[in-house]
Design an enzyme around this catalytic site. Structure first.
Site, mmCIF file in Angstrom:
data_model
loop_
_atom_site.group_PDB
_atom_site.id
_atom_site.type_symbol
_atom_site.label_atom_id
_atom_site.label_comp_id
_atom_site.label_asym_id
_atom_site.label_seq_id
_atom_site.Cartn_x
_atom_site.Cartn_y
_atom_site.Cartn_z
ATOM 1 N N PHE A 7 3.261 -10.208 -3.311
ATOM 2 C CA PHE A 7 3.365 -9.685 -4.667
ATOM 3 C C PHE A 7 4.842 -9.568 -4.992
ATOM 4 O O PHE A 7 5.653 -9.287 -4.105
ATOM 5 C CB PHE A 7 2.707 -8.305 -4.775
ATOM 6 C CG PHE A 7 1.289 -8.369 -5.273
ATOM 7 C CD1 PHE A 7 0.295 -8.936 -4.505
ATOM 8 C CD2 PHE A 7 0.962 -7.858 -6.525
ATOM 9 C CE1 PHE A 7 -1.005 -9.021 -4.961
ATOM 10 C CE2 PHE A 7 -0.338 -7.927 -6.990
ATOM 11 C CZ PHE A 7 -1.327 -8.502 -6.221
ATOM 12 N N ASN A 64 9.387 4.852 -3.019
ATOM 13 C CA ASN A 64 9.304 4.266 -4.363
ATOM 14 C C ASN A 64 8.035 4.733 -5.045
ATOM 15 O O ASN A 64 7.247 5.481 -4.481
ATOM 16 C CB ASN A 64 9.359 2.739 -4.261
ATOM 17 C CG ASN A 64 8.247 2.215 -3.388
ATOM 18 O OD1 ASN A 64 7.078 2.330 -3.730
ATOM 19 N ND2 ASN A 64 8.600 1.667 -2.226
HETATM 20 N N1 CTP Z 1 7.550 -7.346 1.568
HETATM 21 C C1 CTP Z 1 7.321 -7.207 2.920
HETATM 22 N N2 CTP Z 1 8.263 -6.639 3.712
HETATM 23 C C2 CTP Z 1 9.420 -6.232 3.202
HETATM 24 C C3 CTP Z 1 9.679 -6.343 1.817
HETATM 25 C C4 CTP Z 1 8.712 -6.914 1.024
HETATM 26 O O1 CTP Z 1 6.239 -7.603 3.381
HETATM 27 N N3 CTP Z 1 10.328 -5.676 4.002
HETATM 28 C C5 CTP Z 1 6.537 -8.002 0.733
HETATM 29 C C6 CTP Z 1 5.882 -7.129 -0.307
HETATM 30 O O2 CTP Z 1 4.707 -6.521 0.201
HETATM 31 C C7 CTP Z 1 5.560 -8.123 -1.403
HETATM 32 C C8 CTP Z 1 6.670 -9.136 -1.278
HETATM 33 O O3 CTP Z 1 7.200 -9.002 0.027
HETATM 34 O O4 CTP Z 1 4.379 -8.806 -1.134
HETATM 35 C C9 CTP Z 1 7.772 -9.023 -2.278
HETATM 36 O O5 CTP Z 1 8.276 -7.705 -2.302
HETATM 37 P P1 CTP Z 1 9.563 -7.369 -3.158
HETATM 38 O O6 CTP Z 1 9.929 -5.945 -2.913
HETATM 39 O O7 CTP Z 1 9.361 -7.813 -4.560
HETATM 40 O O8 CTP Z 1 10.558 -8.396 -2.474
HETATM 41 P P2 CTP Z 1 11.918 -8.236 -1.785
HETATM 42 O O9 CTP Z 1 11.987 -9.215 -0.670
HETATM 43 O O10 CTP Z 1 12.191 -6.819 -1.431
HETATM 44 O O11 CTP Z 1 12.891 -8.743 -2.920
HETATM 45 P P3 CTP Z 1 13.732 -7.922 -3.998
HETATM 46 O O12 CTP Z 1 13.602 -6.463 -3.675
HETATM 47 O O13 CTP Z 1 15.118 -8.461 -3.796
HETATM 48 O O14 CTP Z 1 13.180 -8.308 -5.325
#
Ligand code: CTP
Length: 435
Positions: free
Chosen positions: A333, A214
């Site tokens: 975040f 990403n």
């Molecule tokens: N995060 C994490 N491990 C993952 C996915 C996300 O630790 N496998 C953490 C990110 O570092 C961030 C938070 O979770 O602090 C939210 O990440 P985000 O990508 O917004 O959340 P998702 O759970 O992936 O939700 P979505 O993609 O459905 O919005």
């Protein structure tokens, strides 16, 4: 060497005291600082770029319109590079420009474009210094947060006696050292605590040459690691590939995939007081990584269509930390493109986080790779808006809020509730991006 590794941008403007800037460069370099010099047009009448280049070991810049340097946006690079800007001597003209936010040349542009502290060493004829306009500009600059050092009183090059002599290079050196010392007073609530920050993107390999990833730049996560270290915490930064230099006083662990990040965080989670997940972790990875480069299907079989990709879910790194017995304070975040606040509130709850910082990455002013950000910090009892500002400033403000919310000594919390002024949920703007 008290200034080891510090980046100091020395601006020299056109006054007779400019000859002393050569000595100043010497002093700064002897203390371990890396010095780059920018001359105003007037300064070049008093001191030559060749002298300052030889002493600083860096090319001297004097032109905002230098085509070669500006091909790579050199002035913005320089503005970001500087940890501190010292203008010595600072003429009445330079002070007037800075007081008005005018940027007619490279040096004034750098002062405007940089987040670094700016120190000014005024030097001019005593009547010019006493003039009401100069005094007004000096007061404006001080109110804007610029530090004025001097001027000294005494005999002037023009024969006058009075205030207007540039402070001596030794005093300027001391002022620079003091500025670094006072810049980051440790936060007593975080000093000595272990803080872990995840940052950057992860890469999920398809084969030896391709991956899913990403746009995360890592800038916000690195700024938070730096802000926590500046607050006196012992900081571990678990970083995906983003090409940024590790901040000072931070232990960096470089990882590539979400699984590697998960393992690095799990191995250290138990000893942390605070874990801040800023990384843009890939939610899924290819079910299998091909050992050799995947060939274009039709190169092998004329009738083959495009291949399909099977993904499997990655572990949620911060949710797993929040589930641990005696879990540290866990902050996430949320980068959202729609319904930022309500999505983030649910996300905080779903992942069992103590707080979440939400930003709207659809806003191009604050999205991935921007140097600025705006966000809302949400915790169980309240929300606070972190207004549009540099990622460094937002990081410092976030760390301060987290220290107040979660690390306030019990003696200061008679009602066992944080006293931070909470913005009512309904009035919090949907601002936002983790990048
Ligand atoms: N995060 C994490 N491990 C993952 C996915 C996300 O630790 N496998 C953490 C990110 O570092 C961030 C938070 O979770 O602090 C939210 O990440 P985000 O990508 O917004 O959340 P998702 O759970 O992936 O939700 P979505 O993609 O459905 O919005």
């Amino acid at each position: 060497m008290t200034l080891a590794g510090k980046h100091i941008l020395l601006g020299v403007t056109g006054g007779i005291a400019a000859y002393k800037s050569a000595i100043l460069v010497r002093h700064l370099c002897n203390e371990g600082a890396e010095v780059q010099v920018v001359l105003s047009k007037g300064a070049a009448q008093f001191v030559t770029p060749v002298t300052l280049q030889a002493l600083s070991g860096h090319p001297v810049r004097d032109d905002l319109w230098d085509r070669e340097a500006e091909a790579a946006m050199g002035h913005i690079e320089l503005a970001r590079w500087a940890d501190l800007i010292l203008v010595a001597p600072a003429t009445a003209h330079c002070m007037a420009n800075l007081a008005q936010g005018a940027a007619p040349d490279l040096l004034t542009t750098l002062c405007l474009a940089s987040d670094a502290p700016v120190l000014l060493a005024p030097a001019m004829n005593q009547a010019m210094w006493r003039d009401a306009a100069t005094q007004r500009n000096a007061a404006t600059l001080a109110a804007d947060g610029k530090r004025l050092i001097g001027p000294d009183e005494g005999e002037q090059a023009c024969g006058d006696v009075g205030p207007g002599r540039m402070a001596e290079p030794e005093s300027l050196l001391n002022a620079v050292k003091a500025a670094f010392k006072s810049r980051h007073p440790a936060n007593p609530r975080l000093a000595g605590l272990n803080v872990l920050v995840t940052a950057g993107p992860t890469r999920e390999a398809l084969d030896p040459v391709r991956f899913l990833s990403n746009h995360s730049s890592g800038k916000q996560g690195y700024a938070i690691a730096k802000a926590a270290a500046d607050a006196g915490a012992r900081v571990t930064l678990v970083s995906g590939p983003c090409g940024l230099p590790a901040p000072d006083n931070v232990e960096r662990i470089e990882v590539t995939s979400a699984l590697e990040m998960f393992e690095a965080v799990q191995a250290r989670a138990a000893e942390q007081a605070l874990v801040v997940g800023v990384a843009a972790v890939a939610d899924y990875r290819p079910a299998a990584q091909a050992p050799q480069k995947i060939k274009k299907a039709r190169a092998v079989d004329d009738d083959a269509g495009p291949p399909s990709l099977t993904l499997v879910e990655n572990p949620d790194i911060i949710a797993s930390v929040a589930e641990l017995p005696n879990a540290p304070v866990v902050v996430g975040f949320a980068a959202e493109t729609e319904n930022a606040l309500s999505n983030a509130r649910h996300k905080r709850h779903r992942k069992g986080l103590d707080a979440i910082v939400v930003n709207d990455v659809s806003n191009p002013k604050i999205g991935f790779n921007s140097d600025h950000n705006a966000a809302t910090l949400i915790w169980a009892d309240g929300e606070v808006e972190l207004s549009y500002q540099s990622k460094a400033a937002l990081a410092a403000s976030l760390i301060q809020h987290l220290a107040d919310l979660f690390f306030r000594p019990a003696s200061e919390m008679p009602n066992a509730r944080p006293k931070l002024r909470a913005t009512p949920l309904s009035s919090v703007a949907t601002s936002s991006g983790h990048s």
